[in-house]
Design a protein around this motif. Structure first.
Motif, PDB file in Angstrom:
ATOM      1  N   ALA A  18      23.837  13.035 -41.721  1.00  0.00           N
ATOM      2  CA  ALA A  18      23.999  14.170 -40.809  1.00  0.00           C
ATOM      3  C   ALA A  18      23.094  15.325 -41.229  1.00  0.00           C
ATOM      4  CB  ALA A  18      25.460  14.620 -40.767  1.00  0.00           C
ATOM      5  N   LEU A  19      22.978  15.560 -42.524  1.00  0.00           N
ATOM      6  CA  LEU A  19      22.118  16.624 -43.030  1.00  0.00           C
ATOM      7  C   LEU A  19      20.657  16.324 -42.703  1.00  0.00           C
ATOM      8  CD1 LEU A  19      21.768  19.228 -44.652  1.00  0.00           C
ATOM      9  CD2 LEU A  19      21.793  17.836 -46.735  1.00  0.00           C
ATOM     10  N   ARG A  20      20.243  15.086 -42.902  1.00  0.00           N
ATOM     11  CA  ARG A  20      18.862  14.703 -42.599  1.00  0.00           C
ATOM     12  C   ARG A  20      18.575  14.850 -41.101  1.00  0.00           C
ATOM     13  NH1 ARG A  20      14.321  15.572 -43.421  1.00  0.00           N
ATOM     14  NH2 ARG A  20      12.805  13.997 -42.931  1.00  0.00           N
ATOM     15  N   GLN A  21      19.548  14.451 -40.274  1.00  0.00           N
ATOM     16  CA  GLN A  21      19.396  14.581 -38.828  1.00  0.00           C
ATOM     17  C   GLN A  21      19.264  16.062 -38.444  1.00  0.00           C
ATOM     18  OE1 GLN A  21      22.795  13.409 -36.373  1.00  0.00           O
ATOM     19  NE2 GLN A  21      21.369  12.455 -34.939  1.00  0.00           N
ATOM     20  N   PHE A  22      20.080  16.902 -39.066  1.00  0.00           N
ATOM     21  CA  PHE A  22      20.010  18.343 -38.810  1.00  0.00           C
ATOM     22  C   PHE A  22      18.623  18.873 -39.159  1.00  0.00           C
ATOM     23  CE2 PHE A  22      20.257  22.652 -40.550  1.00  0.00           C
ATOM     24  CZ  PHE A  22      20.738  23.344 -39.449  1.00  0.00           C
ATOM     25  N   LEU A  23      18.099  18.477 -40.304  1.00  0.00           N
ATOM     26  CA  LEU A  23      16.792  18.962 -40.735  1.00  0.00           C
ATOM     27  C   LEU A  23      15.680  18.487 -39.794  1.00  0.00           C
ATOM     28  CD1 LEU A  23      17.188  18.524 -44.586  1.00  0.00           C
ATOM     29  CD2 LEU A  23      17.194  20.669 -43.295  1.00  0.00           C
ATOM     30  N   ARG A  24      15.723  17.240 -39.386  1.00  0.00           N
ATOM     31  CA  ARG A  24      14.712  16.713 -38.465  1.00  0.00           C
ATOM     32  C   ARG A  24      14.764  17.435 -37.120  1.00  0.00           C
ATOM     33  NH1 ARG A  24      10.449  14.247 -39.184  1.00  0.00           N
ATOM     34  NH2 ARG A  24      10.728  12.786 -37.523  1.00  0.00           N
ATOM     35  N   ARG A  25      15.959  17.646 -36.598  1.00  0.00           N
ATOM     36  CA  ARG A  25      16.081  18.347 -35.315  1.00  0.00           C
ATOM     37  C   ARG A  25      15.659  19.802 -35.438  1.00  0.00           C
ATOM     38  NH1 ARG A  25      21.467  15.487 -32.813  1.00  0.00           N
ATOM     39  NH2 ARG A  25      20.426  13.533 -32.346  1.00  0.00           N
ATOM     40  N   THR A  26      15.953  20.400 -36.566  1.00  0.00           N
ATOM     41  CA  THR A  26      15.508  21.775 -36.806  1.00  0.00           C
ATOM     42  C   THR A  26      13.986  21.846 -36.771  1.00  0.00           C
ATOM     43  OG1 THR A  26      17.469  22.298 -38.114  1.00  0.00           O
ATOM     44  CG2 THR A  26      15.545  23.702 -38.447  1.00  0.00           C
ATOM     45  N   GLU A  27      13.329  20.879 -37.404  1.00  0.00           N
ATOM     46  CA  GLU A  27      11.864  20.848 -37.388  1.00  0.00           C
ATOM     47  C   GLU A  27      11.335  20.748 -35.951  1.00  0.00           C
ATOM     48  OE1 GLU A  27      10.898  17.484 -39.829  1.00  0.00           O
ATOM     49  OE2 GLU A  27      11.520  18.494 -41.668  1.00  0.00           O
ATOM     50  N   ARG A  28      11.912  19.867 -35.150  1.00  0.00           N
ATOM     51  CA  ARG A  28      11.464  19.670 -33.774  1.00  0.00           C
ATOM     52  C   ARG A  28      11.690  20.922 -32.926  1.00  0.00           C
ATOM     53  NH1 ARG A  28      14.185  18.628 -29.524  1.00  0.00           N
ATOM     54  NH2 ARG A  28      15.991  17.775 -30.599  1.00  0.00           N
ATOM     55  N   ILE A  29      12.874  21.497 -33.054  1.00  0.00           N
ATOM     56  CA  ILE A  29      13.203  22.681 -32.254  1.00  0.00           C
ATOM     57  C   ILE A  29      12.363  23.880 -32.693  1.00  0.00           C
ATOM     58  CG2 ILE A  29      15.063  24.348 -31.820  1.00  0.00           C
ATOM     59  CD1 ILE A  29      16.944  21.818 -31.704  1.00  0.00           C
ATOM     60  N   ALA A  30      12.097  24.002 -33.984  1.00  0.00           N
ATOM     61  CA  ALA A  30      11.221  25.074 -34.461  1.00  0.00           C
ATOM     62  C   ALA A  30       9.849  24.944 -33.809  1.00  0.00           C
ATOM     63  CB  ALA A  30      11.101  25.027 -35.984  1.00  0.00           C
ATOM     64  N   ARG A  31       9.317  23.738 -33.810  1.00  0.00           N
ATOM     65  CA  ARG A  31       7.998  23.525 -33.195  1.00  0.00           C
ATOM     66  C   ARG A  31       8.029  23.830 -31.697  1.00  0.00           C
ATOM     67  NH1 ARG A  31       7.714  19.362 -37.219  1.00  0.00           N
ATOM     68  NH2 ARG A  31       6.022  19.881 -38.640  1.00  0.00           N
ATOM     69  N   ASP A  32       9.111  23.402 -31.030  1.00  0.00           N
ATOM     70  CA  ASP A  32       9.248  23.685 -29.594  1.00  0.00           C
ATOM     71  C   ASP A  32       9.334  25.194 -29.328  1.00  0.00           C
ATOM     72  OD1 ASP A  32       9.235  20.957 -29.137  1.00  0.00           O
ATOM     73  OD2 ASP A  32      11.388  20.812 -28.740  1.00  0.00           O
ATOM     74  N   SER A  33       9.744  25.948 -30.333  1.00  0.00           N
ATOM     75  CA  SER A  33       9.865  27.409 -30.208  1.00  0.00           C
ATOM     76  C   SER A  33       8.620  28.134 -30.698  1.00  0.00           C
ATOM     77  CB  SER A  33      11.088  27.893 -31.002  1.00  0.00           C
ATOM     78  OG  SER A  33      12.256  27.291 -30.507  1.00  0.00           O
ATOM     79  N   GLY A  34       7.569  27.381 -30.996  1.00  0.00           N
ATOM     80  CA  GLY A  34       6.314  27.988 -31.434  1.00  0.00           C
ATOM     81  C   GLY A  34       6.274  28.357 -32.900  1.00  0.00           C
ATOM     82  N   LEU A  35       7.084  27.678 -33.714  1.00  0.00           N
ATOM     83  CA  LEU A  35       7.126  27.953 -35.147  1.00  0.00           C
ATOM     84  C   LEU A  35       6.946  26.656 -35.929  1.00  0.00           C
ATOM     85  CD1 LEU A  35      10.323  30.192 -35.190  1.00  0.00           C
ATOM     86  CD2 LEU A  35       7.970  30.991 -35.509  1.00  0.00           C
TER      87      LEU A  35
END
Length: 137
Positions: A18-35
């Motif tokens: 679950a932690l790894r999934q959270f980190l991967r999704r955070t990376e994707r959403i950060a990129r989608d937000s221009g970061l």
């Protein structure tokens, strides 16, 4: 040596997944937000300063991020060049500069942060399950 109960091993493995999934999704959403993921974390740490001031210093960021001060200095410089962070001199100590999010930094952080609300809830649930499964030693 005593064997670890399989239920605890399973619970820890589920939490780590679950932690790894959270980190991967955070990376994707950060990129989608221009970061970049690093910039998302940097902006989050500045805005979420432990004292509630919504500002930080390079030294405090290095400690919170567990990175070398030179690495944080470079991250901050790139974030400043991208228009996401600004500096203001301390009124108490001229050697200290406080970092604060710019309007653009605020907008991008807010976009990523709000999009991640469900992910944070999932991680809290995973931690609660882990906490209820593992016996204190």
């Amino acid at each position: 040596m005593a064997s670890v109960p399989i239920s605890e091993v399973v619970a820890v493995a589920e939490f780590r997944a679950a932690l790894r999934q959270f980190l991967r999704r955070t990376e994707r959403i950060a990129r989608d937000s221009g970061l970049t993921p690093q910039r998302y974390l940097l902006l989050l740490m500045v805005k979420g300063a432990a004292d509630g001031s919504e500002r930080s210093t390079v030294t405090a960021l290095a400690e919170r991020l567990q990175l070398a001060q030179s690495t944080v200095t470079e991250l901050v410089s790139r974030a400043e060049e991208a228009g996401l962070l600004g500096r203001e001199q301390s009124t108490k100590d001229a050697r200290v500069a406080h970092l604060r999010l710019t309007e653009e930094g605020e907008q991008r952080l807010t976009r990523a942060f709000t999009t991640l609300a469900a992910e944070r809830a999932n991680l809290r649930d995973a931690f609660a399950h882990l906490d209820s499964t593992i016996s204190p030693t």
